[in-house]
Structures are given as structure tokens and as C-alpha cells.
Design an enzyme around this catalytic site. Structure first.
Site, PDB file in Angstrom:
ATOM      1  N   CYS A  48       0.851  -1.195   0.000  1.00 53.28           N
ATOM      2  CA  CYS A  48       0.000   0.000   0.000  1.00 53.28           C
ATOM      3  C   CYS A  48       0.888   1.246   0.000  1.00 53.28           C
ATOM      4  CB  CYS A  48      -0.932   0.022   1.210  1.00 53.28           C
ATOM      5  SG  CYS A  48      -2.117   1.391   1.092  1.00 53.28           S
ATOM      6  N   CYS A  50      -0.329   4.286   0.324  1.00 50.40           N
ATOM      7  CA  CYS A  50      -1.076   5.410   0.888  1.00 50.40           C
ATOM      8  C   CYS A  50      -0.272   6.143   1.962  1.00 50.40           C
ATOM      9  CB  CYS A  50      -2.467   4.986   1.369  1.00 50.40           C
ATOM     10  SG  CYS A  50      -2.597   4.538   3.093  1.00 50.40           S
ATOM     11  N   CYS A  53      -0.598   4.287   5.876  1.00 52.50           N
ATOM     12  CA  CYS A  53      -0.115   2.977   6.324  1.00 52.50           C
ATOM     13  C   CYS A  53       1.368   3.040   6.694  1.00 52.50           C
ATOM     14  CB  CYS A  53      -0.341   1.931   5.238  1.00 52.50           C
ATOM     15  SG  CYS A  53      -2.054   1.383   5.138  1.00 52.50           S
TER      16      CYS A  53
HETATM   17  N1  LIG Z   1      -4.794   9.243  -1.136  1.00 55.82           N
HETATM   18  C1  LIG Z   1      -5.044   8.822   0.195  1.00 55.82           C
HETATM   19  C2  LIG Z   1      -5.786   7.506   0.164  1.00 55.82           C
HETATM   20  C3  LIG Z   1      -5.616   6.669   1.351  1.00 55.82           C
HETATM   21  C4  LIG Z   1      -6.662   5.567   1.514  1.00 55.82           C
HETATM   22  O1  LIG Z   1      -7.844   5.754   1.170  1.00 55.82           O
HETATM   23  N2  LIG Z   1      -6.244   4.392   2.069  1.00 55.82           N
HETATM   24  C5  LIG Z   1      -7.166   3.299   2.236  1.00 55.82           C
HETATM   25  C6  LIG Z   1      -6.413   1.987   2.287  1.00 55.82           C
HETATM   26  S1  LIG Z   1      -5.256   1.716   3.574  1.00 55.82           S
HETATM   27  C7  LIG Z   1      -4.931   0.027   3.438  1.00 55.82           C
HETATM   28  O2  LIG Z   1      -4.920  -0.438   2.188  1.00 55.82           O
HETATM   29  C8  LIG Z   1      -8.036   3.473   3.459  1.00 55.82           C
HETATM   30  O3  LIG Z   1      -8.980   2.732   3.636  1.00 55.82           O
HETATM   31  N3  LIG Z   1      -7.765   4.440   4.318  1.00 55.82           N
HETATM   32  C9  LIG Z   1      -8.550   4.718   5.504  1.00 55.82           C
HETATM   33  C10 LIG Z   1      -7.656   5.177   6.613  1.00 55.82           C
HETATM   34  O4  LIG Z   1      -6.453   5.254   6.379  1.00 55.82           O
HETATM   35  O5  LIG Z   1      -8.121   5.398   7.737  1.00 55.82           O
HETATM   36  C11 LIG Z   1      -3.713   8.726   0.943  1.00 55.82           C
HETATM   37  O6  LIG Z   1      -2.748   8.268   0.372  1.00 55.82           O
HETATM   38  O7  LIG Z   1      -3.660   9.128   2.117  1.00 55.82           O
HETATM   39 ZN   LIG Z   2      -2.769   2.196   3.113  1.00 56.14          ZN
END
Ligand SMILES: N[C@@H](CCC(=O)N[C@@H](CSCO)C(=O)NCC(=O)O)C(=O)O
Ligand SMILES: [Zn+2]
Ligand SMILES: [Zn+2]
Length: 193
Positions: A48, A50, A53
Site C-alpha cells: 500500500c 497510501c 499505512c
Molecule cells: N490518497 C489517500 C488515500 C488513502 C486511503 O484511502 N487508504 C485506504 C487503504 S489503507 C490500506 O490499504 C483506506 O482505507 N484508508 C482509511 C484510513 O487510512 O483510515 C492517501 O494516500 O492518504
Molecule cells: Zn494504506
């Protein structure tokens, strides 16, 4: 140029073992480690990109998957945990000292993934865990300031060469599961035929 995607996959994706029963995740502190015992294997394990994480130092991607929330329990040094961002949907519990994220929990009942906890199998010494099978939120590494837009072609190529299809959201099975949950909630769910 070779990118540091994540130490777990930089030299290839190691397949998991059928019947793996789970193991213990340990934080990165040299002593008094936070420990989380996980019963059973991880599911939907993925890379991931994002911004939320947890990624090991220098890595572009997190390796993260899910387990039923009843399958993991903090068994040592729970007092060192804090929630990184109280406002995030996934409440990520991290070690205050070393920064490792030990588990992320969705507390909102009204959420498609309620009941699942997010874990990082790279915090375990064991090797039987289900292997990562796709890369999600790849474009987010730009947002996180970890990669230049011009590097994205090469980053996607490196992930794909490892057998990880790349997406800028979750993979189709998970996106379909989210949409199905939404349709059921709205009363618009269409059944086959
Ligand atoms: N562009 C954003 C998107 C992040 C995002 O939506 N992440 C997902 C997946 S995390 C695991 O795969 C999510 O569900 N996030 C909810 C949260 O993090 O609470 C970015 O990069 O920040
Ligand atoms: Zn993530
Ligand atoms: Zn720690």
C-alpha cells in the site's frame, strides 16, 4: 534505478504456506517490545502506497493485510501503544517509542470493513504468511512526498515485475466488496440475471 519498495518484496515475493496458523508481531524496540499475537493467516495482503499505512524506514510501500478483529490481541507492553490519528477511519495503534504500527482497527460499525484489523506481517519473524498479491494506492507515493511523478512508470514496472498488479485504489475484489456493501445499504443491490 531500483526502488526500495519494501524489504519484504525487494528481492522477490515469497509465497505463503498453506495452513499457516499465524504468529506474533513484535515492534522494533530493542527491548520491552510491544507484542501482538495473531491467530490464523492474514488476508488481502498487499503493498500500500497510501500516506497513512506504516512503512519501514526508507520504503515506498507498506505491506498490509487484514485479520478478523477477534484474531489479534496485544500480549505485551500495551502501555506503549497510542493511536496515530484519531480521526482516521482505521485507528492505527503504534508503538510510541519505535513508531511501528502494531494493528489498525475500524471502530465505525457502519463501514464495509468493520470487523477487520489491519496488520503488517513484516513485524513477524515467521515466513508462512500469505504473500502480498497486489499494490494499492500506488499514486499516493507522490502525495506522501516519497517519489517524483516522473518515477511512477519505473515504480509500477518494478511492482508488476514482482507479479503485483498496480492500482490507485484497492484491487477489484475489494472495490467490488465496498460497492456491494454500499448498494445493499442503499437498497440498490442488483442480483444476477
Ligand atoms: N490518497 C489517500 C488515500 C488513502 C486511503 O484511502 N487508504 C485506504 C487503504 S489503507 C490500506 O490499504 C483506506 O482505507 N484508508 C482509511 C484510513 O487510512 O483510515 C492517501 O494516500 O492518504
Ligand atoms: Zn494504506
Ligand atoms: Zn516499539
Amino acid at each position: 534505478m531500483t526502488f526500495n519498495l519494501n524489504p519484504l518484496i525487494n528481492h522477490g515475493v515469497r509465497k505463503g504456506q498453506a495452513g499457516f496458523q499465524g504468529s506474533t508481531l513484535k515492534c522494533l524496540c530493542p527491548h520491552d517490545k510491544v507484542e501482538v499475537q495473531v491467530k490464523g493467516n492474514v488476508a488481502h495482503n498487499h503493498a500500500c502506497g497510501c500516506t497513512k499505512c506504516w512503512k519501514p524506514e526508507g520504503a515506498l510501500f507498506s505491506i498490509v493485510g487484514v485479520v478478523p478483529r477477534d484474531n489479534d490481541a496485544v500480549t505485551a507492553h500495551a502501555d506503549k501503544l497510542h493511536v496515530v490519528d484519531e480521526k482516521a477511519t482505521i485507528r492505527r495503534h503504534a508503538c510510541r517509542e519505535c513508531g511501528a504500527y502494531m494493528f489498525g482497527r475500524i471502530e465505525t460499525h457502519d463501514h464495509p470493513f468493520y470487523g477487520l484489523d489491519f496488520i503488517h506481517v513484516g513485524l513477524s519473524d515467521d515466513q508462512g504468511w500469505e504473500e502480498p498479491r497486489f499494490a494499492a494506492f500506488v499514486s499516493s507515493v507522490i502525495e506522501g512526498g516519497l517519489a517524483a511523478p516522473d518515477d511512477m512508470g519505473a515504480i509500477r514496472k518494478q511492482l508488476q515485475a514482482l507479479g503485483l498488479p498496480t492500482y490507485d485504489c484497492l484491487n477489484p475484489p475489494l472495490m467490488d466488496a465496498i460497492a456491494t456493501w454500499q448498494a445493499r445499504k442503499k437498497g440498490t443491490l442488483k442480483t444476477e440475471g
